[in-house]
Motif scaffolding. Sequence first.
Motif, mmCIF file in Angstrom:
data_model
loop_
_atom_site.group_PDB
_atom_site.id
_atom_site.type_symbol
_atom_site.label_atom_id
_atom_site.label_comp_id
_atom_site.label_asym_id
_atom_site.label_seq_id
_atom_site.Cartn_x
_atom_site.Cartn_y
_atom_site.Cartn_z
ATOM 1 N N GLU A 1 -51.113 -17.329 120.269
ATOM 2 C CA GLU A 1 -50.903 -17.201 118.823
ATOM 3 C C GLU A 1 -51.417 -18.456 118.135
ATOM 4 O OE1 GLU A 1 -47.581 -16.453 115.298
ATOM 5 O OE2 GLU A 1 -46.883 -16.811 117.355
ATOM 6 N N LEU A 2 -52.203 -18.257 117.075
ATOM 7 C CA LEU A 2 -52.696 -19.350 116.243
ATOM 8 C C LEU A 2 -51.859 -19.449 114.976
ATOM 9 C CD1 LEU A 2 -56.562 -18.709 116.403
ATOM 10 C CD2 LEU A 2 -55.186 -20.160 117.899
ATOM 11 N N GLY A 3 -51.621 -20.670 114.511
ATOM 12 C CA GLY A 3 -50.852 -20.843 113.283
ATOM 13 C C GLY A 3 -49.462 -20.273 113.394
ATOM 14 N N ALA A 4 -48.789 -20.565 114.508
ATOM 15 C CA ALA A 4 -47.504 -19.923 114.799
ATOM 16 C C ALA A 4 -46.351 -20.448 113.973
ATOM 17 C CB ALA A 4 -47.176 -20.081 116.292
ATOM 18 N N GLY A 5 -46.506 -21.604 113.319
ATOM 19 C CA GLY A 5 -45.379 -22.160 112.575
ATOM 20 C C GLY A 5 -44.216 -22.433 113.504
ATOM 21 N N HIS A 6 -43.089 -21.830 113.231
ATOM 22 C CA HIS A 6 -41.911 -21.994 114.085
ATOM 23 C C HIS A 6 -41.948 -21.132 115.348
ATOM 24 C CE1 HIS A 6 -39.367 -23.471 110.411
ATOM 25 N NE2 HIS A 6 -40.122 -24.416 110.934
ATOM 26 N N ALA B 1 -45.501 -10.770 129.955
ATOM 27 C CA ALA B 1 -46.730 -11.359 129.422
ATOM 28 C C ALA B 1 -46.523 -12.864 129.272
ATOM 29 C CB ALA B 1 -47.085 -10.726 128.074
ATOM 30 N N HIS B 2 -47.625 -13.606 129.295
ATOM 31 C CA HIS B 2 -47.580 -15.072 129.195
ATOM 32 C C HIS B 2 -47.970 -15.460 127.771
ATOM 33 C CE1 HIS B 2 -48.003 -19.176 131.013
ATOM 34 N NE2 HIS B 2 -48.737 -19.343 129.919
ATOM 35 N N PHE B 3 -47.081 -16.157 127.051
ATOM 36 C CA PHE B 3 -47.310 -16.491 125.650
ATOM 37 C C PHE B 3 -47.491 -17.989 125.453
ATOM 38 C CE2 PHE B 3 -45.531 -12.319 125.295
ATOM 39 C CZ PHE B 3 -46.096 -11.779 124.150
ATOM 40 N N ALA B 4 -48.579 -18.338 124.778
ATOM 41 C CA ALA B 4 -48.822 -19.714 124.345
ATOM 42 C C ALA B 4 -48.861 -19.713 122.823
ATOM 43 C CB ALA B 4 -50.136 -20.245 124.913
ATOM 44 N N LYS C 1 -46.079 -24.185 124.545
ATOM 45 C CA LYS C 1 -46.060 -24.550 123.135
ATOM 46 C C LYS C 1 -47.038 -25.703 122.948
ATOM 47 C CE LYS C 1 -41.059 -23.714 123.166
ATOM 48 N NZ LYS C 1 -39.731 -24.305 122.849
ATOM 49 N N TRP C 2 -47.918 -25.560 121.975
ATOM 50 C CA TRP C 2 -48.948 -26.560 121.744
ATOM 51 C C TRP C 2 -49.029 -26.933 120.264
ATOM 52 C CZ3 TRP C 2 -52.284 -28.821 125.340
ATOM 53 C CH2 TRP C 2 -52.225 -28.313 126.642
ATOM 54 N N ALA C 3 -49.193 -28.218 120.001
ATOM 55 C CA ALA C 3 -49.574 -28.706 118.678
ATOM 56 C C ALA C 3 -51.059 -29.030 118.751
ATOM 57 C CB ALA C 3 -48.774 -29.948 118.299
ATOM 58 N N ARG D 1 -59.820 -17.442 128.999
ATOM 59 C CA ARG D 1 -58.460 -17.451 129.532
ATOM 60 C C ARG D 1 -57.584 -16.316 129.008
ATOM 61 N NH1 ARG D 1 -53.543 -21.925 129.019
ATOM 62 N NH2 ARG D 1 -51.952 -20.380 129.533
ATOM 63 N N PHE D 2 -57.712 -15.966 127.731
ATOM 64 C CA PHE D 2 -56.719 -15.095 127.089
ATOM 65 C C PHE D 2 -57.208 -13.654 126.934
ATOM 66 C CE2 PHE D 2 -55.586 -19.355 125.640
ATOM 67 C CZ PHE D 2 -54.227 -19.376 125.944
ATOM 68 N N ASP D 3 -56.280 -12.723 127.118
ATOM 69 C CA ASP D 3 -56.547 -11.312 126.852
ATOM 70 C C ASP D 3 -56.433 -11.007 125.368
ATOM 71 O OD1 ASP D 3 -56.568 -10.095 129.728
ATOM 72 O OD2 ASP D 3 -54.744 -11.316 129.669
ATOM 73 N N LEU D 4 -55.566 -11.757 124.681
ATOM 74 C CA LEU D 4 -55.299 -11.502 123.260
ATOM 75 C C LEU D 4 -55.085 -12.816 122.535
ATOM 76 C CD1 LEU D 4 -54.425 -9.639 120.824
ATOM 77 C CD2 LEU D 4 -52.094 -9.833 121.721
ATOM 78 N N VAL D 5 -55.742 -12.959 121.388
ATOM 79 C CA VAL D 5 -55.440 -14.028 120.437
ATOM 80 C C VAL D 5 -54.997 -13.350 119.148
ATOM 81 C CG1 VAL D 5 -56.345 -15.963 119.086
ATOM 82 C CG2 VAL D 5 -57.141 -15.609 121.442
ATOM 83 N N PHE D 6 -53.864 -13.784 118.591
ATOM 84 C CA PHE D 6 -53.411 -13.153 117.348
ATOM 85 C C PHE D 6 -52.884 -14.203 116.383
ATOM 86 C CE2 PHE D 6 -49.187 -13.472 119.225
ATOM 87 C CZ PHE D 6 -48.312 -13.524 118.137
#
Length: 268
Positions: free
Chosen positions: A100-105, A119-122, A148-150, A162-167
């Motif tokens: 997820e991009l721009g995930a905020g909180h 599923a594996h979530f970053a 979790k990444w900044a 690497r990723f199957d999905l970017v949202f």
Amino acid sequence: MVFIAENLIACKDWMPPVSPEAPLRPPAATIAEDRGVHIAVDETLLSSSDEKELVFWSTDRGEGPEADLFENVIYKSRVMIVFQSLLDRLQIRPGDQVLELGAGHGWASVMAKSRVPTAHFAATDLSTDAIRTSEIYECLIGARLDEKWACSAVSLPFSDNRFDLVFCFTAFDHFIIGLRYEAVLRQVHRVLKPGGRLVMLYEPSAPPIIYGRAKRRTESKRHVAQVDEDFILIERLRRDAETFCFDVKVEFHPEYSQRIGIASTVYY
């Protein structure tokens, strides 16, 4: 004038990007780690809009580290309901690698993780203060993010393919300030697997004929929050996405029931 929500779905095929005009940046190293958040923000890439976002997430009374949890959940409840209604559009499968991009909180990724726990979530956001707050939503919803990444959307610290999905969910309009469509799409294309998908949900857009007026109105409204926001130009986004060999599909998804009055509906 009503700006309705957009769902954009782009699928990466097997072809490489056409005529890349700028070299891809190598994955950034973790600069530091704070309470489970990997920090990989390249300060040389920060724009003035990025700086505003960092200040907002660290000082805002409603969204910052000192914000009241109950009030924050009440404030987000409307968009959380919308995201829940759109979650199936992501088509997340067991075992998928999801970014997820721009995930905020990070609450959207946490909600999706609770739906598909294998599923594996970053989850990523430019602000360490913002993404660190995801631990509160993890406890509230009962699911844990895997990473979790900044980091910046124009310099993603992940390996190729690497990723199957970017949202992203109501976030792309923030980090394309200055027409950075191409820079973000270049990074997304790099980290997606062949056949992977980019899905943008609930993003505001405007046709070119009214874009200037709409953007000026938005800037006057967002000045209160002291952050920048833009409207997505669908044809510009489509053109840049197709440059990177994405197969692009745009779906209109009008949503009015969770708006706070007529002014909010017109604003988007």
